[in-house]
Design a protein around this motif. Structure first.
Motif, short mmCIF file in Angstrom:
data_model
loop_
_atom_site.label_atom_id
_atom_site.label_comp_id
_atom_site.label_asym_id
_atom_site.label_seq_id
_atom_site.Cartn_x
_atom_site.Cartn_y
_atom_site.Cartn_z
N LEU B 39 62.53 47.74 79.50
CA LEU B 39 62.03 48.98 80.09
C LEU B 39 61.78 50.03 79.00
CD1 LEU B 39 61.43 50.17 82.88
CD2 LEU B 39 63.72 51.13 82.85
N ALA B 42 58.63 49.15 77.30
CA ALA B 42 57.43 49.53 78.08
C ALA B 42 57.14 51.02 77.90
CB ALA B 42 57.64 49.20 79.55
N LEU B 43 58.21 51.83 77.92
CA LEU B 43 58.03 53.27 77.71
C LEU B 43 57.47 53.55 76.32
CD1 LEU B 43 61.30 54.63 79.34
CD2 LEU B 43 58.97 55.09 80.11
N VAL B 45 55.58 51.57 74.49
CA VAL B 45 54.16 51.18 74.43
C VAL B 45 53.30 52.26 75.10
CG1 VAL B 45 52.47 49.46 75.20
CG2 VAL B 45 54.68 48.72 74.32
N ALA B 46 53.80 52.79 76.24
CA ALA B 46 53.05 53.84 76.95
C ALA B 46 52.92 55.10 76.10
CB ALA B 46 53.74 54.17 78.26
N ARG B 47 54.03 55.51 75.49
CA ARG B 47 53.99 56.75 74.67
C ARG B 47 53.15 56.57 73.41
NH1 ARG B 47 59.92 59.53 75.52
NH2 ARG B 47 59.79 59.35 77.77
N GLU B 49 50.62 54.63 73.14
CA GLU B 49 49.21 54.65 73.52
C GLU B 49 48.73 56.09 73.71
OE1 GLU B 49 48.07 52.78 77.19
OE2 GLU B 49 45.98 52.63 76.57
N GLY B 53 46.36 56.25 70.91
CA GLY B 53 45.16 55.73 71.58
C GLY B 53 45.04 54.22 71.50
N ASP B 55 46.90 50.26 72.06
CA ASP B 55 47.96 49.43 72.65
C ASP B 55 47.76 48.03 72.11
OD1 ASP B 55 49.60 47.81 74.07
OD2 ASP B 55 48.62 48.13 76.00
#
Lengths: 247, 85
Positions: B39, B42-43, B45-47, B49, B53, B55
């Motif tokens: 988890l 995943a956070l 990777v999101a931040r 991105e 910009g 991933d």
């Protein structure tokens, strides 16, 4: 919780140019959300709804079956409209056909658009919700996922898979404040049910507890509830909207 | 801020937010040996991105998943360079 006021949250609705998707876009805009309706093409009905919604419904063109187009779509939505609070996975094909005679390419096409595409789009958009600690995913399933219907076995399989997806994803992202739910409409009079014929639809209406068919706005209201703060403690569930067909 | 600093800062921030005690985040730190779970990843990777910009897990065919923080920095470095090219 998100700092964005409820009235300005961005909610993406796939298949938002007609039928249930358009009704969902209208209901969410009426609740004050900023709706991004995604579809291959806009429609007169969508443009009329966007006109009435005073800028609260915007259109983004995308063929969701093109998986490579989904990441650029997610980035474009974020750049043009801001962080995404909610996603309504509504776009689907409802191609009928007996399994025994359905071409494999058609089976693959249905599974691809109805399950793979929404899963990939959810992956791309839910991450932003996780990072913000708040968000909503609503998957449009169907009562056919649990009842079955002649000549809709592949469609039924895709809709049942979205329920499994809903429940497991709810577990994955719940601790970060994101809810994931499904709605299961009964037969709704839209372009998808056009091929069924008036007799079939009348039979279905006659078998429902309320003796009528569901309208797109009924499904839209259920989705709007699940997107709202009032549904903050509802996750991993399926809300059936079928006028009592499966009661 | 260099890419390495951005990644290390994001890892430390997420670990703090998620109450995951972490050893010092160095290049040779093996991620799976820490409490930085899927988890948290995943956070991250999101931040990343949001900030860069890119991933790399969606943009590129990642054959070897990053094992250490150094591997992760190298992966993002390649993704950023690929985007710029």
């Amino acid at each position: 919780m998100s700092e964005t006021p409820a009235r300005d949250r961005v909610v993406v609705v796939t298949g938002g140019s007609r039928g249930i998707g358009l009704a969902i876009a209208e209901a969410l805009a009426a609740d004050g959300h900023r709706v991004v309706a995604v579809a291959r093409r806009s429609s007169e009905a969508l443009e009329a709804a966007a006109g009435k919604a005073e800028g609260r419904i915007r259109f983004e063109p995308c063929d969701l079956a093109e998986l490579d187009a989904l990441q650029p779509l997610a980035q474009k939505i974020r750049a043009a409209h801001g962080p995404v609070y909610g996603l309504v996975n509504n776009a689907a094909l409802g191609t009928p056909g007996l399994l025994a005679t359905m071409p494999a390419t058609e089976i693959a096409r249905l599974v691809h658009l109805n399950t793979v595409a929404p899963m990939v789009l959810t992956k791309l958009l839910v991450r932003g919700m996780m990072a913000k600690g708040a968000g909503r995913v609503v998957n449009v399933s169907s009562i056919i996922a649990f009842t079955g219907y002649n000549a809709l076995s592949v469609y039924a399989a895709t809709k049942a898979s979205m329920i499994g997806f809903t429940r497991s994803l709810a577990r994955e992202v719940g601790k970060l404040g994101v809810t994931v739910n499904a709605v299961a409409p009964g037969f709704v009079e839209t372009a998808l049910t056009e091929g069924m014929g008036a007799d079939d639809l009348a039979k279905i209406a006659g078998r429902s507890a309320l003796r009528r068919l569901v309208e797109p706005r009924d499904v839209a209201d259920a989705v709007a509830f699940l997107v709202s703060d009032r549904a903050r403690n509802v996750t991993g569930t399926v809300l059936t909207v079928d006028a009592g067909s499966t009661a | 801020m260099t890419l390495r600093h951005t990644i290390v800062d994001a890892i430390e921030t997420i670990a703090r937010e998620q109450d995951k005690p972490m050893p010092p985040v160095t290049d040779d730190l093996v991620m799976v040996d820490t409490e930085f779970d899927s988890l948290c990843f995943a956070l991250l990777v999101a931040r990343m991105e949001d900030m860069t910009g890119v991933d790399p897990f969606s943009d590129m065919e990642v054959a070897d998943l990053p094992v250490t923080v150094g591997d992760l920095v190298a992966l993002y470095d390649r993704a950023v360079q690929k985007r710029a090219a």
